[in-house]
Design a protein around this motif. Sequence first.
Motif, short mmCIF file in Angstrom:
data_model
loop_
_atom_site.label_atom_id
_atom_site.label_comp_id
_atom_site.label_asym_id
_atom_site.label_seq_id
_atom_site.Cartn_x
_atom_site.Cartn_y
_atom_site.Cartn_z
N ASP A 70 24.30 17.19 55.03
CA ASP A 70 23.22 17.73 55.87
C ASP A 70 23.71 18.96 56.65
OD1 ASP A 70 21.49 15.75 55.04
OD2 ASP A 70 21.90 14.45 56.77
N ALA A 71 24.96 18.90 57.09
CA ALA A 71 25.53 20.02 57.83
C ALA A 71 25.63 21.26 56.95
CB ALA A 71 26.89 19.64 58.39
N VAL A 72 26.09 21.07 55.73
CA VAL A 72 26.24 22.20 54.80
C VAL A 72 24.87 22.78 54.45
CG1 VAL A 72 26.94 22.87 52.47
CG2 VAL A 72 28.43 21.42 53.86
N GLN A 73 23.87 21.92 54.27
CA GLN A 73 22.53 22.41 53.97
C GLN A 73 21.98 23.23 55.13
OE1 GLN A 73 20.78 22.29 51.05
NE2 GLN A 73 19.48 23.71 52.19
N LEU A 74 22.25 22.78 56.34
CA LEU A 74 21.82 23.53 57.54
C LEU A 74 22.47 24.91 57.56
CD1 LEU A 74 20.23 23.34 60.23
CD2 LEU A 74 22.35 22.51 61.28
N LEU A 75 23.74 24.97 57.19
CA LEU A 75 24.46 26.24 57.17
C LEU A 75 23.93 27.16 56.07
CD1 LEU A 75 28.06 24.91 57.81
CD2 LEU A 75 26.69 26.29 59.37
N ARG A 76 23.54 26.59 54.94
CA ARG A 76 22.97 27.40 53.86
C ARG A 76 21.68 28.06 54.30
NH1 ARG A 76 24.03 22.78 49.28
NH2 ARG A 76 26.20 23.35 48.76
N THR A 77 20.87 27.31 55.03
CA THR A 77 19.62 27.87 55.57
C THR A 77 19.92 28.97 56.58
OG1 THR A 77 18.51 25.73 55.28
CG2 THR A 77 17.47 27.31 56.78
N ASN A 78 20.91 28.74 57.41
CA ASN A 78 21.34 29.74 58.39
C ASN A 78 21.87 30.99 57.70
OD1 ASN A 78 23.96 29.95 60.90
ND2 ASN A 78 21.92 30.84 60.97
N LEU A 79 22.57 30.80 56.59
CA LEU A 79 23.10 31.94 55.83
C LEU A 79 21.96 32.80 55.28
CD1 LEU A 79 25.50 33.46 54.63
CD2 LEU A 79 25.44 31.88 52.69
N LEU A 80 20.93 32.17 54.77
CA LEU A 80 19.79 32.92 54.24
C LEU A 80 19.13 33.75 55.33
CD1 LEU A 80 18.13 30.24 51.91
CD2 LEU A 80 19.39 32.29 51.21
N GLU A 81 18.98 33.16 56.50
CA GLU A 81 18.38 33.91 57.62
C GLU A 81 19.27 35.08 58.01
OE1 GLU A 81 16.58 33.37 62.14
OE2 GLU A 81 17.77 31.75 61.27
N SER A 82 20.58 34.85 58.05
CA SER A 82 21.52 35.91 58.41
C SER A 82 21.51 37.05 57.41
CB SER A 82 22.93 35.34 58.55
OG SER A 82 22.99 34.39 59.59
N GLN A 83 21.33 36.70 56.14
CA GLN A 83 21.23 37.73 55.10
C GLN A 83 19.97 38.56 55.27
OE1 GLN A 83 21.59 35.11 51.71
NE2 GLN A 83 23.79 35.49 51.48
#
Length: 206
Positions: A141-154
């Motif tokens: 769940d933590a990694v999935q949250l970070l993936r979503t955060n990465l998309l926003e940062s991109q």
Amino acid sequence: TGVQTCAFRSILISAGNLSAVGDSTNDARRNYKESLDIQERNGEGGAIVSRMSLAQLSLDTGDSAGALNTARALKPDTSEDRVWVTAIIAQALVAQEGIREASQEIEGAQGLALTCQNRIWAGRFVRARARVMAAEGHYEDAVQLLRTNLLESQRMGCVSCQFEIQLVVAELELHAGKTAATHAHAKALLSEARDKGFLSIAKKCS
């Protein structure tokens, strides 16, 4: 004039950020402190940004106790300030294995983070939340949250945010015992961060 002083203070904060990225910790701390001195000397509001920057610098350089003490002494002026302060406190608590307290901090500011207009600060909250989730055993769940955060940062074009997210992913992989993945991720991040001048990130990958 007041406008010139404000502009100079902003320049010092920006210079501190650049120094922190370039792994010039002493220069970053000096710039943040000089900005804070100007604010206090002129009786300006907004000194909390300089203080939060100092707390973040302490956290990023391994001084979780110093970061926690500084952040807990702060009195956020706005909900956005509270989001960043909470992120610092929660991450520092995780570093000191205060997982339950860190979780409570995150829960208390979750609503504010969702509506936070400063998405860079909101991203820091997300990364602190991911660290808490992983510490509680919710790695996927933590990694999935970070993936979503990465998309926003991109989408935002925030390169430093993207590097920070990748660094957190590598940290979580290591703690989850995914050694091979950690080494591969860290090696790629080291090369890219160094090439783009993000030496503080590169240093943590070496």
